[in-house]
Design a protein around this motif. Structure first.
Motif, PDB file in Angstrom:
ATOM      1  N   ALA A   3       0.813  -1.223   0.000  1.00  0.00           N
ATOM      2  CA  ALA A   3       0.000   0.000   0.000  1.00  0.00           C
ATOM      3  C   ALA A   3       0.839   1.261   0.000  1.00  0.00           C
ATOM      4  O   ALA A   3       0.291   2.365  -0.076  1.00  0.00           O
ATOM      5  N   GLY A   4       2.154   1.142   0.085  1.00  0.00           N
ATOM      6  CA  GLY A   4       2.993   2.330   0.116  1.00  0.00           C
ATOM      7  C   GLY A   4       3.105   2.956   1.488  1.00  0.00           C
ATOM      8  O   GLY A   4       3.445   4.142   1.613  1.00  0.00           O
ATOM      9  N   LEU A   5       2.834   2.173   2.530  1.00  0.00           N
ATOM     10  CA  LEU A   5       2.920   2.689   3.901  1.00  0.00           C
ATOM     11  C   LEU A   5       4.118   2.127   4.668  1.00  0.00           C
ATOM     12  O   LEU A   5       4.311   2.497   5.833  1.00  0.00           O
ATOM     13  N   GLY A   6       4.893   1.249   4.044  1.00  0.00           N
ATOM     14  CA  GLY A   6       5.953   0.553   4.775  1.00  0.00           C
ATOM     15  C   GLY A   6       6.956   1.475   5.419  1.00  0.00           C
ATOM     16  O   GLY A   6       7.154   1.459   6.651  1.00  0.00           O
ATOM     17  N   LEU A   7       7.616   2.339   4.640  1.00  0.00           N
ATOM     18  CA  LEU A   7       8.654   3.210   5.193  1.00  0.00           C
ATOM     19  C   LEU A   7       8.067   4.342   6.036  1.00  0.00           C
ATOM     20  O   LEU A   7       8.727   4.829   6.958  1.00  0.00           O
ATOM     21  N   SER A   8       6.856   4.767   5.730  1.00  0.00           N
ATOM     22  CA  SER A   8       6.240   5.792   6.568  1.00  0.00           C
ATOM     23  C   SER A   8       5.954   5.243   7.964  1.00  0.00           C
ATOM     24  O   SER A   8       6.103   5.952   8.971  1.00  0.00           O
ATOM     25  N   ILE A   9       5.567   3.967   8.054  1.00  0.00           N
ATOM     26  CA  ILE A   9       5.369   3.336   9.369  1.00  0.00           C
ATOM     27  C   ILE A   9       6.716   3.187  10.072  1.00  0.00           C
ATOM     28  O   ILE A   9       6.834   3.405  11.287  1.00  0.00           O
ATOM     29  N   VAL A  10       7.756   2.815   9.335  1.00  0.00           N
ATOM     30  CA  VAL A  10       9.100   2.725   9.917  1.00  0.00           C
ATOM     31  C   VAL A  10       9.511   4.068  10.512  1.00  0.00           C
ATOM     32  O   VAL A  10      10.013   4.134  11.639  1.00  0.00           O
ATOM     33  N   ASP A  11       9.286   5.138   9.765  1.00  0.00           N
ATOM     34  CA  ASP A  11       9.663   6.473  10.258  1.00  0.00           C
ATOM     35  C   ASP A  11       8.869   6.845  11.498  1.00  0.00           C
ATOM     36  O   ASP A  11       9.418   7.396  12.463  1.00  0.00           O
ATOM     37  N   ALA A  12       7.552   6.562  11.500  1.00  0.00           N
ATOM     38  CA  ALA A  12       6.716   6.911  12.656  1.00  0.00           C
ATOM     39  C   ALA A  12       7.114   6.111  13.891  1.00  0.00           C
ATOM     40  O   ALA A  12       7.192   6.653  15.001  1.00  0.00           O
ATOM     41  N   VAL A  13       7.376   4.809  13.730  1.00  0.00           N
ATOM     42  CA  VAL A  13       7.786   3.985  14.870  1.00  0.00           C
ATOM     43  C   VAL A  13       9.143   4.449  15.402  1.00  0.00           C
ATOM     44  O   VAL A  13       9.371   4.496  16.619  1.00  0.00           O
ATOM     45  N   ALA A  14      10.052   4.782  14.487  1.00  0.00           N
ATOM     46  CA  ALA A  14      11.373   5.255  14.918  1.00  0.00           C
ATOM     47  C   ALA A  14      11.242   6.539  15.732  1.00  0.00           C
ATOM     48  O   ALA A  14      11.858   6.679  16.800  1.00  0.00           O
ATOM     49  N   ARG A  15      10.443   7.494  15.259  1.00  0.00           N
ATOM     50  CA  ARG A  15      10.276   8.743  16.001  1.00  0.00           C
ATOM     51  C   ARG A  15       9.606   8.512  17.351  1.00  0.00           C
ATOM     52  O   ARG A  15       9.916   9.200  18.325  1.00  0.00           O
ATOM     53  N   ALA A  16       8.688   7.544  17.413  1.00  0.00           N
ATOM     54  CA  ALA A  16       8.047   7.238  18.696  1.00  0.00           C
ATOM     55  C   ALA A  16       9.057   6.704  19.705  1.00  0.00           C
ATOM     56  O   ALA A  16       8.872   6.864  20.915  1.00  0.00           O
ATOM     57  N   HIS A  17      10.139   6.115  19.230  1.00  0.00           N
ATOM     58  CA  HIS A  17      11.183   5.577  20.113  1.00  0.00           C
ATOM     59  C   HIS A  17      12.367   6.526  20.252  1.00  0.00           C
ATOM     60  O   HIS A  17      13.426   6.134  20.748  1.00  0.00           O
ATOM     61  N   GLY A  18      12.202   7.758  19.799  1.00  0.00           N
ATOM     62  CA  GLY A  18      13.293   8.724  19.891  1.00  0.00           C
ATOM     63  C   GLY A  18      14.436   8.421  18.951  1.00  0.00           C
ATOM     64  O   GLY A  18      15.571   8.867  19.177  1.00  0.00           O
ATOM     65  N   ALA A  19      14.186   7.670  17.894  1.00  0.00           N
ATOM     66  CA  ALA A  19      15.219   7.294  16.932  1.00  0.00           C
ATOM     67  C   ALA A  19      15.021   8.082  15.640  1.00  0.00           C
ATOM     68  O   ALA A  19      14.027   8.796  15.455  1.00  0.00           O
ATOM     69  N   GLU A  20      15.976   7.929  14.744  1.00  0.00           N
ATOM     70  CA  GLU A  20      15.916   8.613  13.452  1.00  0.00           C
ATOM     71  C   GLU A  20      16.096   7.591  12.342  1.00  0.00           C
ATOM     72  O   GLU A  20      17.050   6.805  12.345  1.00  0.00           O
ATOM     73  N   ALA A  21      15.177   7.612  11.379  1.00  0.00           N
ATOM     74  CA  ALA A  21      15.242   6.712  10.231  1.00  0.00           C
ATOM     75  C   ALA A  21      15.736   7.490   9.018  1.00  0.00           C
ATOM     76  O   ALA A  21      15.191   8.544   8.681  1.00  0.00           O
TER      77      ALA A  21
END
Length: 406
Positions: free
Chosen positions: A366-384
């Motif tokens: 659906a084209g949401l894979g990397l956007s979910i990766v970015d959102a999860v990373a930011r939720a953990h204080g990380a940077e993708a």
């Protein structure tokens, strides 16, 4: 707002009060110091300028101004017939002259001081009002800009032209906040438009399949094909909705944190995707060093799954995928595949963004894979971050976490 309730009026009152208080203290100190030293100064000046032998030339009217008791201070013997003034009378006349001069000088000093003080207070009020206006002018600019802003003109900035200081930093901070808001609103608008488009497409396919495939007197074979098509479209819609819900949950942050061994999660995710990788002719290599993160294990598992699944699905037959973890590199997934333009790489983290146009082929994401990766990373204080591979095509995606206490 009433003028006397404004910040400018309060600052004016404060500045004026401080200036007037300083002026009053200065005037009082000067008056007291002058009063303390004036008598001795005038007495010395009178004694020096008017010697005793000249006091006999003073008018007789001065005699009436002598203080009571002067006669007793004079010697008992009568004054000499030469007409000179006796020492007691000279002292009394000198004191009288000094007192009169002191009183006149202090009265004059008081009058001048009060006049100057009143003028100083009026000038202080005007100066305080002007100064308060100058100080608060940047705040007025910020207020007007904030009042004027809406969703259509978030591109405007204050761009305060002022020397470095607290108000300059406030204006720059406000401009930075406007920039973040503009990016957020733009992202939400694109997300809503893309989500509506992505969800409308499966519904249109379902409607067309139902109207065309099941119209008239369909045969059992036709019904079976339509049933398979409808199930496929329903699966696609389900994946889109699941991705949207996961993206929304990631954007809201973490509700609980636990120590999660990311290296173990990576091995589990790779094991779960081994069969799919083998079907596509993709070889996965895992090189993990211990990496523990405080976070949500479900979201971190989804992050790893999306990274590895994207690397497998957007690859070429005979391609490679390498998964690495470690305290220094975080999570790193490298894959071969089509050449990705460098200008397109940052856009891949936006929802529904793909390298190529959607073809609605079976198994297409659906084209949401990397956007979910970015959102999860930011939720953990990380940077993708992602970068295009210079050789062999494909991407290298990294998720770097903040160091955590052991």
């Amino acid at each position: 707002m009433l003028p006397f309730r404004s910040e400018r009026a309060r600052l004016t009152a404060l500045y004026t009060g401080l200036l007037v208080l300083a002026g009053a203290l200065l005037t009082g100190v000067v008056y007291v110091l002058v009063e303390e030293s004036m008598y001795s100064t005038i007495s010395m000046a009178v004694t020096t300028a008017v010697p005793a032998q000249r006091l006999e030339r003073l008018p007789s009217s001065w005699q009436t101004a002598l203080p009571t008791g002067v006669s007793s201070a004079a010697p008992a013997s009568p004054a000499p017939s030469t007409g000179t003034v006796v020492p007691g009378e000279a002292l009394a006349i000198t004191r009288t002259l000094s007192d009169a001069a002191e009183s006149a000088a202090l009265d004059r000093l008081l009058t001048v001081s009060v006049t100057v003080f009143v003028c100083y207070a009026i000038l202080s009020l005007a100066l305080a009002w002007w100064t308060a206006g100058r100080v608060l002018r940047p705040i007025a600019v910020i207020t007007e800009t904030a009042r004027r802003l809406s969703g259509e003109n978030l591109h405007e900035r204050i761009a305060l032209d002022a020397p470095p200081g607290e108000l300059k930093r406030l204006a720059d901070t406000f401009d930075g906040m406007l920039g973040r808001m503009e990016r957020l609103v733009s992202a939400q608008q694109r997300f809503a438009a893309n989500a509506a488009h992505e969800l409308r497409t499966p519904l249109a396919v379902q409607r067309a399949a139902a109207e065309i495939g099941l119209g008239g007197d369909p045969t059992p074979e036709r019904v079976a094909r339509m049933r398979s098509k409808l199930i496929e479209v329903a699966d696609t819609s389900e994946r889109i909705i699941e991705g949207l819900l996961l993206l929304a949950a990631s954007e809201q942050g973490l509700k609980e944190r636990r120590r999660v061994p990311v290296d173990e999660l990576a091995r589990q995710v790779v094991a779960a995707l081994d069969d799919e990788a083998a079907e596509r002719g993709v070889h996965i290599t895992v090189r993990t060093l211990p990496l523990t993160v405080d976070g949500d294990p479900v979201l971190l598992e989804r992050l790893l799954h999306n990274l590895v699944a994207n690397a497998v699905r957007h690859n070429v037959p005979g391609g490679r995928v390498e998964v690495r973890t470690g305290p220094d590199i975080g999570i790193e997934v490298t894959n071969t595949g089509p050449v990705v333009p460098s200008a397109t790489v940052p856009l891949l983290f936006e929802p529904f963004r793909r390298l190529n146009e959607r073809t609605h082929a079976p198994g297409e994401g659906a084209g949401l894979g990397l956007s979910i990766v970015d959102a999860v990373a930011r939720a953990h204080g990380a940077e993708a971050t992602a970068s295009a591979n210079p050789e062999g095509g494909g991407l290298t995606v990294r998720v770097v976490f903040q160091p955590t206490a052991p």
